[in-house]
Design a protein around this motif. Structure first.
Motif: not given
Ligand code: NAP
Ligand code: GCO
Length: 267
Positions: A194, A96, A24, A196, A43, A22, A165, A161, A69
């Motif tokens: 974003i 990601n 990004i 999410t 995942d 799900y 990053k 974080y 993982d």
């Molecule tokens: P999210 O909705 O929390 O999704 C993150 C995904 O990573 C989830 O599917 C999560 O699975 C998975 N994950 C976490 N730990 C893991 C592991 N050890 N092994 C495998 N999968 C794992 O986050 P998002 O907002 O889509 O973010 C995606 C990326 O974009 C991240 O790197 C985040 O830091 C970056 N980002 C996000 C934003 C924003 O505004 N949303 C902005 C800049 C950067 P589980 O559900 O099982 O934990």
């Protein structure tokens, strides 16, 4: 499709997007699929992989999902070997998967700090290390690291974080330095704020129904005057995964509605 537009096609390519059931990752994976790539994702839990496969199916995409993982090197090596056998050598890797812990630094345990660094920085190293040999064998490869505005900026409560990053930005440049000669391009996407599940707590409505103060803060800091959506990341991801970006290497493409270019509204 004319010859120039073919540069953007990902036909025949295998793309691994980590943590993409799900959010990004999911959105980026659907865009890579629309451009022609075969999608592989992982995942941590089987239940999320199943949900992801169903969500891709709903979009007409036959994605290959693996439980893995990304912080566990043995699991990652095993997954990449399985993908090679069952789907093919990975041409495109999108690092990601990521987590955030919003805790003031003095209240944060070293264990929590390490956990964030492990998922957000060590894991992209581990997964890239597992994929690069196949890319060298194939004579090309694309790695896209999902960075953040926090690759450039700090903010109260996100020390781990931001450290991770910022480190990921430098890992991106280093992979470019080491493997550019092998025709591997490693770039980053730095999303702004974003919508999410990761940022949902920052957008929650107040008990009186008004907008969260952080939500108002972000909108006022963004020249586009809105939060980004996962749709906004699709074009940049396809560009960086395609031959159209073959001489773009070690670059971080910020997709932030202009926040990093803006000093903020004058009082
Ligand atoms: P999210 O909705 O929390 O999704 C993150 C995904 O990573 C989830 O599917 C999560 O699975 C998975 N994950 C976490 N730990 C893991 C592991 N050890 N092994 C495998 N999968 C794992 O986050 P998002 O907002 O889509 O973010 C995606 C990326 O974009 C991240 O790197 C985040 O830091 C970056 N980002 C996000 C934003 C924003 O505004 N949303 C902005 C800049 C950067 P589980 O559900 O099982 O934990
Ligand atoms: C925060 C946010 C950010 C975003 C994103 C910004 O608490 O400030 O969650 O860290 O997730 O990475 O680019």
């Amino acid at each position: 499709m004319n010859a120039f537009m073919k540069n953007f096609s990902l036909e025949g390519k295998v793309a691994l997007v980590t943590g993409a059931s799900y959010g990004i990752g999911f959105s980026i994976a659907t865009a890579l699929s629309d451009a022609g790539a075969t999608i592989v994702f992982n995942d941590i839990k089987q239940e999320l992989v199943d949900k992801g496969i169903a969500a891709y199916q709903e979009k007409g995409i036959k994605a290959h999902g693996y439980v893995c993982d990304v912080t566990n090197e043995a699991q990652v090596q095993e997954m990449v070997a399985k993908i090679r056998e069952e789907v093919g050598i990975i041409d495109i890797l999108v690092n990601n998967a990521g987590i955030i812990k919003r805790i003031p630094m003095l209240e944060m345990s070293a264990e929590d700090f390490r956990k964030v660094i492990d998922v957000d920085l060590n894991a992209p190293f581990i997964v890239s290390k597992a994929c690069i040999p196949g890319m060298i064998e194939k004579g090309h490869g694309k790695i896209i690291n999902i960075c953040s505005m926090m690759s450039e900026l700090g903010r109260e409560t996100v020390s781990a974080y931001a450290a991770a990053k910022g480190g990921l930005k430098m890992l991106t440049r280093n992979i470019c330095s080491e493997y550019g000669e092998a025709n591997i391009q490693c770039n980053g996407i730095g999303p702004g704020y974003i919508e999410t599940p990761q940022t949902a707590p920052l957008r929650e409505r107040q008990p009186d129904g008004s907008r969260h103060p952080f939500d108002q803060f972000i909108v006022s800091k963004t020249p586009a005057a809105r939060w980004g959506t996962t749709e906004d990341l699709k074009g940049p991801a396809v560009f960086l995964a395609s031959d159209a970006s073959n001489f773009v290497n070690g670059h971080i493409l910020y997709v932030d509605g202009g926040i990093l270019a803006y000093i903020g509204k004058q009082p």
